[in-house]
Design a protein around this motif. Sequence first.
Motif, short mmCIF file in Angstrom:
data_model
loop_
_atom_site.label_atom_id
_atom_site.label_comp_id
_atom_site.label_asym_id
_atom_site.label_seq_id
_atom_site.Cartn_x
_atom_site.Cartn_y
_atom_site.Cartn_z
N UNK A 2 0.83 -1.21 0.00
CA UNK A 2 0.00 0.00 0.00
C UNK A 2 0.86 1.25 0.00
N UNK A 3 0.32 2.34 -0.59
CA UNK A 3 1.08 3.57 -0.74
C UNK A 3 1.45 4.20 0.60
N UNK A 4 0.60 4.03 1.61
CA UNK A 4 0.90 4.64 2.91
C UNK A 4 2.10 4.00 3.59
N UNK A 5 2.49 2.81 3.14
CA UNK A 5 3.65 2.14 3.73
C UNK A 5 4.93 2.39 2.95
N UNK A 6 4.85 3.14 1.88
CA UNK A 6 6.04 3.46 1.11
C UNK A 6 6.95 4.40 1.90
N UNK A 7 8.25 4.27 1.66
CA UNK A 7 9.23 5.14 2.33
C UNK A 7 9.55 6.28 1.38
N UNK A 8 9.01 7.47 1.64
CA UNK A 8 9.15 8.58 0.72
C UNK A 8 10.26 9.56 1.10
N UNK A 15 19.95 6.09 4.53
CA UNK A 15 20.43 5.57 5.81
C UNK A 15 20.14 4.07 5.93
N UNK A 16 18.91 3.67 5.59
CA UNK A 16 18.53 2.26 5.70
C UNK A 16 19.36 1.38 4.76
N UNK A 17 19.72 1.90 3.61
CA UNK A 17 20.55 1.14 2.67
C UNK A 17 22.00 1.03 3.14
N UNK A 18 22.55 2.11 3.62
CA UNK A 18 24.00 2.17 3.86
C UNK A 18 24.45 1.81 5.28
N UNK A 168 12.90 -2.77 1.18
CA UNK A 168 13.23 -1.43 0.69
C UNK A 168 12.74 -1.17 -0.73
N UNK A 169 13.12 -2.01 -1.68
CA UNK A 169 12.71 -1.77 -3.06
C UNK A 169 11.19 -1.78 -3.21
N UNK A 170 10.54 -2.66 -2.48
CA UNK A 170 9.07 -2.74 -2.56
C UNK A 170 8.40 -1.48 -2.04
N UNK A 171 9.10 -0.71 -1.20
CA UNK A 171 8.53 0.52 -0.65
C UNK A 171 9.07 1.78 -1.32
#
Length: 243
Positions: A2-8, A15-18, A168-171
């Motif tokens: 759902x769009x509300x769970x996306x990380x915008x 930060x979450x990636x690195x 991550x990619x899914x959001x």
Amino acid sequence: MSKEKEIRSVWKLIILHLFPGIVFSIIYVFLLKVGIFENYPKLFIFSLAGIFSIIPLELGYLFYVAKKEVGSFNIFKILGLESKLKVKEYIFYTLSLFIVTGILMTALKPLSNNLLNTVFSWIPSSYNYVQDMSQFDRNIIILSILVRFFIFTLILPIIEELYFRGYLLARMKWMGKYSVFFNVILFSVYHFWSPWLIITRIISMLPLYYFVYKKDSLKLAILVHCLCNFTDVVAFIALLVKI
């Protein structure tokens, strides 16, 4: 997803990636400095760094989000890329993407070596986890094969795919066609312990993860990642046979 769970927030995504990669690198350098397993392949130290960083940080964060969003520690309820392919499709796509990725990695190896010897020549050779394994005895090589298989072919790649693609990619779908590009770049940089491979990783992994994104299949990403890492196990076994 759902769009509300996306990380915008771009900064949050960075930060979450690195962050896990930064912690991994710090632990790896620290373990090298204190001389743990100094008579063993650096692969052993490398695996410890992964166990103390990737597992608690990436898997731990997924448990945290699952508890927060669905009230349980079932991380599969918060992951995206849920499309299920037929068995024949999994086999065909996995082998095809494995071959394409392998060809690109091999073709770009001279570039990686050149960057290691020029741009990144300041990095002490003692930090490079890639070693000539022929200098070790048979028992050490057997242990290395087990470490390579269970830690670097199964456990860590699966956790990385659950975290980087499943979560991550899914959001990041709000980015549209740029989501895969952004994810691959950050995932490549995340490997701070081998910066000379960043460009090689970006070029090699873009086709793979773009296809994974289009097929919406997390399982496909896991299969290809594990198969790619399994090539190191095969190389170790081949070395063992020669001894």
